[in-house]
Design a protein around this motif. Structure first.
Motif, mmCIF file in Angstrom:
data_model
loop_
_atom_site.group_PDB
_atom_site.id
_atom_site.type_symbol
_atom_site.label_atom_id
_atom_site.label_comp_id
_atom_site.label_asym_id
_atom_site.label_seq_id
_atom_site.Cartn_x
_atom_site.Cartn_y
_atom_site.Cartn_z
ATOM 1 N N LEU A 142 0.825 -1.206 0.000
ATOM 2 C CA LEU A 142 0.000 0.000 0.000
ATOM 3 C C LEU A 142 0.862 1.261 0.000
ATOM 4 N N LEU A 143 1.928 1.259 0.787
ATOM 5 C CA LEU A 143 2.830 2.416 0.816
ATOM 6 C C LEU A 143 3.523 2.608 -0.532
ATOM 7 N N ALA A 144 3.899 1.496 -1.184
ATOM 8 C CA ALA A 144 4.499 1.590 -2.518
ATOM 9 C C ALA A 144 3.484 2.127 -3.526
ATOM 10 N N ASP A 145 2.226 1.680 -3.419
ATOM 11 C CA ASP A 145 1.170 2.188 -4.303
ATOM 12 C C ASP A 145 0.951 3.683 -4.088
ATOM 13 N N LEU A 146 0.957 4.107 -2.834
ATOM 14 C CA LEU A 146 0.775 5.531 -2.540
ATOM 15 C C LEU A 146 1.930 6.360 -3.097
ATOM 16 N N GLN A 147 3.149 5.850 -2.996
ATOM 17 C CA GLN A 147 4.294 6.582 -3.545
ATOM 18 C C GLN A 147 4.193 6.675 -5.066
ATOM 19 N N PHE A 148 3.827 5.569 -5.707
ATOM 20 C CA PHE A 148 3.630 5.571 -7.160
ATOM 21 C C PHE A 148 2.558 6.582 -7.534
ATOM 22 N N LEU A 149 1.469 6.597 -6.775
ATOM 23 C CA LEU A 149 0.366 7.506 -7.048
ATOM 24 C C LEU A 149 0.786 8.963 -6.884
ATOM 25 N N ARG A 150 1.562 9.252 -5.841
ATOM 26 C CA ARG A 150 2.043 10.627 -5.638
ATOM 27 C C ARG A 150 2.921 11.065 -6.807
ATOM 28 N N ASP A 151 3.744 10.141 -7.305
ATOM 29 C CA ASP A 151 4.571 10.457 -8.470
ATOM 30 C C ASP A 151 3.697 10.775 -9.680
ATOM 31 N N GLN A 152 2.617 10.006 -9.876
ATOM 32 C CA GLN A 152 1.732 10.238 -11.018
ATOM 33 C C GLN A 152 0.997 11.572 -10.880
ATOM 34 N N VAL A 153 0.621 11.927 -9.654
ATOM 35 C CA VAL A 153 -0.029 13.220 -9.413
ATOM 36 C C VAL A 153 0.927 14.352 -9.767
ATOM 37 N N THR A 154 2.176 14.231 -9.328
ATOM 38 C CA THR A 154 3.171 15.269 -9.612
ATOM 39 C C THR A 154 3.405 15.405 -11.112
ATOM 40 N N ILE A 155 3.559 14.277 -11.792
ATOM 41 C CA ILE A 155 3.781 14.300 -13.246
ATOM 42 C C ILE A 155 2.586 14.941 -13.944
ATOM 43 N N THR A 156 1.382 14.593 -13.525
ATOM 44 C CA THR A 156 0.185 15.147 -14.149
ATOM 45 C C THR A 156 0.077 16.649 -13.895
ATOM 46 N N GLN A 157 0.394 17.083 -12.686
ATOM 47 C CA GLN A 157 0.352 18.512 -12.379
ATOM 48 C C GLN A 157 1.378 19.283 -13.209
ATOM 49 N N VAL A 158 2.567 18.721 -13.361
ATOM 50 C CA VAL A 158 3.598 19.371 -14.181
ATOM 51 C C VAL A 158 3.150 19.421 -15.636
ATOM 52 N N THR A 159 2.553 18.344 -16.119
ATOM 53 C CA THR A 159 2.073 18.308 -17.505
ATOM 54 C C THR A 159 0.968 19.333 -17.719
ATOM 55 N N ILE A 160 0.051 19.459 -16.767
ATOM 56 C CA ILE A 160 -1.005 20.473 -16.874
ATOM 57 C C ILE A 160 -0.384 21.860 -16.983
ATOM 58 N N ALA A 161 0.595 22.125 -16.131
ATOM 59 C CA ALA A 161 1.251 23.442 -16.168
ATOM 60 C C ALA A 161 1.958 23.663 -17.497
#
Length: 190
Positions: free
Chosen positions: A149-168
């Motif tokens: 679960l912690l690994a999934d959360l870290q992966f998810l946080r990375d995807q959120v960051t990438i998506t936010q950067v892409t939006i910007a």
């Protein structure tokens, strides 16, 4: 989405969570996806909301596991205490919870078995050895689930960051293109 020259990372998936694509060249990204800027931004915002929803669910599971692990450890300690008192001839005096905030005192004589609450209104009687084995197995499973679960959360946080950067990046590219379009007619007039 397939990877291309516009991305530096391979878009992957982890346990049903789609990977985000880092976009280096917005123009190539828009051409490959067939989106205009507004559609791309809407798609990325929707994906970001999906990530946030999954993150909330995973955090709820994390809270449940973090509450469950100490309970299992406490049960293991109780069974170990019962086993240590076994054969000594002395009774174990304890307070146990009947209901929330309501306790009762009990005297436990030598016992070879314990009852474990399994959930869903099910309680089973086990020998102390079986109970210890079951509780250890449940504890190991809960700890392993927490690690995943912690690994999934870290992966998810990375995807959120990438998506936010892409939006910007897409938004900034769109603003830059609009300014160029506004500047080019005035440059021709001069």
């Amino acid at each position: 989405m397939a990877t291309s020259s516009s991305s530096t990372e391979v878009v992957t998936e982890r346990r049903g969570i789609p990977g985000a694509q880092f976009v280096e060249d917005v123009q190539t990204y828009l051409a490959q996806t067939g989106f205009d800027c507004n559609s791309a931004l809407a798609f990325l915002q929707e994906r970001l909301q999906q990530y946030k929803m999954v993150e909330m669910k995973l955090q709820a599971q994390q809270r449940e596991l973090l509450a469950k692990i100490p309970d299992i450890e406490k049960c293991l300690d109780v069974v170990a205490t019962l086993q240590a008192k076994k054969g000594t001839g002395e009774a174990l005096i304890t307070d146990f919870e009947i209901s929330e905030g309501i306790y009762s005192r009990a005297s436990i004589e030598d016992t070879d078995s314990v009852c474990l609450w399994l959930g869903a209104n099910v309680m089973l009687e086990y020998s102390c050895e079986e109970a210890t084995a079951l509780l250890r197995k449940n504890l190991d499973n809960a700890k392993a689930s927490l690690e995943v679960l912690l690994a999934d959360l870290q992966f998810l946080r990375d995807q959120v960051t990438i998506t936010q950067v892409t939006i910007a990046r897409v938004y900034n590219w769109d603003v830059h293109q609009r300014r160029l379009r506004q500047a080019s007619p005035s440059a021709m007039e001069s």
